[in-house]
Design an enzyme around this catalytic site. Structure first.
Site, PDB file in Angstrom:
ATOM      1  N   SER A  42      33.419  -0.979  39.348  1.00  0.00           N
ATOM      2  CA  SER A  42      31.982  -1.226  39.423  1.00  0.00           C
ATOM      3  C   SER A  42      31.683  -2.593  38.825  1.00  0.00           C
ATOM      4  CB  SER A  42      31.222  -0.161  38.628  1.00  0.00           C
ATOM      5  OG  SER A  42      29.869  -0.535  38.421  1.00  0.00           O
ATOM      6  N   TYR A  65      30.533   4.737  31.023  1.00  0.00           N
ATOM      7  CA  TYR A  65      30.676   4.293  32.412  1.00  0.00           C
ATOM      8  C   TYR A  65      31.215   2.865  32.451  1.00  0.00           C
ATOM      9  CZ  TYR A  65      29.596   3.248  37.275  1.00  0.00           C
ATOM     10  OH  TYR A  65      29.700   2.886  38.589  1.00  0.00           O
TER      11      TYR A  65
END
Length: 153
Positions: A42, A65
Site C-alpha cells: 500500500s 496497517y
C-alpha cells in the site's frame, strides 16, 4: 485504543504468515529453477497517512496497517536479494486508496491529494500486476511499483 492481542494477531496474520508462505513456495521455485512473487502492499507502507483526510469522520488508518505494509515492501527487497541467482523474482505493487463506499468528505479530501481520479478501483491496479507477471518485466526485481494517481507525491 490498540489492543496487544489484536496487534499480535494482525502482525502474524498479515506479515508473519506471508514470510512462512514464501519459505514454503521458495522450495518449489528453487526446485523448478524459476519463480515470480508479487506482493500487494500500500502507499501507506511508503508514506504516513494524511490524517487530515479523516478529520471529523468516524474512520482512521490504524498504525499496524502502515507498519505491516512497510514490512511487505521490506520483505520484497530482502527476498529479491536473498534469491539472487536463483531465477526467482520478487516485486510488489503498492496501490493508493481503493473506492469502497467511503464518506463523501473523505473522497473529496483524498482526491485533492491526487493528480486526477482520486480513489482507485481494482481495475486500475490490475495492469501493473499483469506487467509484473509478464516476461516484459523479466529484469525488474525488488521493485515496489506505486499505483496511486500521485497521492504519494
Amino acid at each position: 485504543s490498540l489492543k496487544e492481542k489484536f496487534l499480535r494477531e494482525d502482525l502474524y496474520n498479515q506479515l508473519g504468515s506471508l514470510i512462512i508462505f514464501c519459505q514454503k513456495i521458495s522450495k518449489i521455485f528453487i526446485k523448478q529453477n524459476s519463480g515470480n512473487i508479487i506482493f500487494i502492499s500500500s502507499i501507506q507502507g511508503v508514506c504516513a497517512p494524511k490524517f487530515d483526510h479523516y478529520r471529523d469522520l468516524n474512520m482512521t488508518s490504524p498504525i499496524e496497517y502502515s507498519v505491516i505494509k512497510a514490512g511487505i515492501i521490506s520483505l520484497t527487497k530482502y527476498l529479491s536479494k536473498y534469491f539472487r541467482k536463483k531465477n526467482i523474482r520478487v516485486n510488489c505493487v503498492s496501490p493508493g486508496g481503493i473506492e469502497d463506499n467511503q464518506h463523501s468528505k473523505f473522497k473529496k479530501r483524498y482526491r485533492e491529494s491526487c493528480n486526477s481520479k482520486g480513489l482507485l478501483n481494482s481495475k486500475d491496479v490490475v495492469s501493473a500486476i499483469k506487467f509484473l507477471i509478464s516476461s516484459d518485466s523479466k529484469y525488474i526485481n525488488g521493485h515496489n511499483l506505486i499505483v496511486d494517481d500521485g497521492w504519494s507525491l
